[in-house]
Design an enzyme around this catalytic site. Sequence first.
Site, mmCIF file in Angstrom:
data_model
loop_
_atom_site.group_PDB
_atom_site.id
_atom_site.type_symbol
_atom_site.label_atom_id
_atom_site.label_comp_id
_atom_site.label_asym_id
_atom_site.label_seq_id
_atom_site.Cartn_x
_atom_site.Cartn_y
_atom_site.Cartn_z
ATOM 1 N N LYS A 151 -1.619 4.898 -4.147
ATOM 2 C CA LYS A 151 -2.379 3.751 -3.668
ATOM 3 C C LYS A 151 -3.892 3.944 -3.747
ATOM 4 O O LYS A 151 -4.639 2.982 -3.578
ATOM 5 C CB LYS A 151 -1.948 3.402 -2.248
ATOM 6 C CG LYS A 151 -0.535 2.854 -2.185
ATOM 7 C CD LYS A 151 -0.416 1.535 -2.943
ATOM 8 C CE LYS A 151 0.937 0.891 -2.801
ATOM 9 N NZ LYS A 151 1.015 -0.404 -3.477
ATOM 10 N N SER A 189 10.520 7.984 -1.411
ATOM 11 C CA SER A 189 10.474 6.996 -2.499
ATOM 12 C C SER A 189 10.518 7.700 -3.852
ATOM 13 O O SER A 189 11.047 7.157 -4.822
ATOM 14 C CB SER A 189 9.255 6.076 -2.382
ATOM 15 O OG SER A 189 8.045 6.764 -2.604
#
Length: 326
Positions: free
Chosen positions: A46, A274
């Site tokens: 991110k 993830s």
Amino acid sequence: MTTHREPLDSVLDTIGETPLVRVHAAPESVPVYAKLESFNPGASVKDRIGKYMLERMLERGDVSEGGTVIEPTAGNTGIGIAVAARQLGLQAVFVVPERFSKEKQQLMRALGAEVINTPTDDGMGGAIERAHELAAELDDAVVPQQFANPLNSEAHYATTAPEIYEALDGEVGAIVAGCGTAGTLMGMARYGREQHPDTYVCAVEPEGSMYAAFAGESPEEADYKTEGIGTHNPATNELFDPELVDEIRAVADRDAHDELKRLAREEGHLVASSAGAAAVASLDVAERAARGDLDLPHDSVVTVFPDSAERYLSKGIYRSFEQWEG
Ligand code: PMP
């Protein structure tokens, strides 16, 4: 990560150019490569959108220096935006559902941001609503809204994907990535399909998540422990484009957890759930291709390991599956 051979002016110059590393559990004939995004300064994928979205929004005049950026986020986006905000002269405020990892919230605060919690039961929808309410109360405030902002996927189209294609001399057969906002997958898929229209694209979500509804299926909604991917409310996502996706793969929490532990033990990757889910799906795509059950334009699969397990130690990520709080 950069080559670090010359002094850099700012931490923002260290974002991107992360390593692409082979996953050794894949068949020899169809290698899997993972982009290790914990090498970014905020230790996740991110950071790319934090830098990219804020730079573009400042250029466009959506917000000006001294203004405020407010974002609903599960955490990593907050860290990525916080890293960039201060360096670009912006204040940062994050609205985070309570259930998300405490480590992430501490890091956002350490980076000079304000964190506001919303009840877990209100989900990301509740956080999104609160962020817009707060923005309406302030002058010169902007909500990048990663779930709906094309700049999110554009960041991956402009950076993540070209880095991968350059490293593999363009020979990418399949792109597999977990979908939270789906920005990572969509940016890479759009770039990949431009390079080769038959590039196979697999979206990954936890079992219990509802992305499969985009493919006309009726998945059974349930809670999941895998953090950072999946959705309970596909309507809040404006980036996911089913036209760019060949397969939506739901990975059980238990399989993601087994795999993240295997990746640490056998391959030295301290990655989180993830990444475990992305690896399970990638290995499956590679195995099907190796067996001849799936035709890929090139014999290779690429994926993204979005962040590090260190961010989830307080949730017992390396304990037994039952003890992992998720
Ligand atoms: N993994 C983790 C740990 C994340 O924080 C995120 C972002 N929510 C993702 C994967 C998914 O990335 P994207 O939002 O680009 O789909």
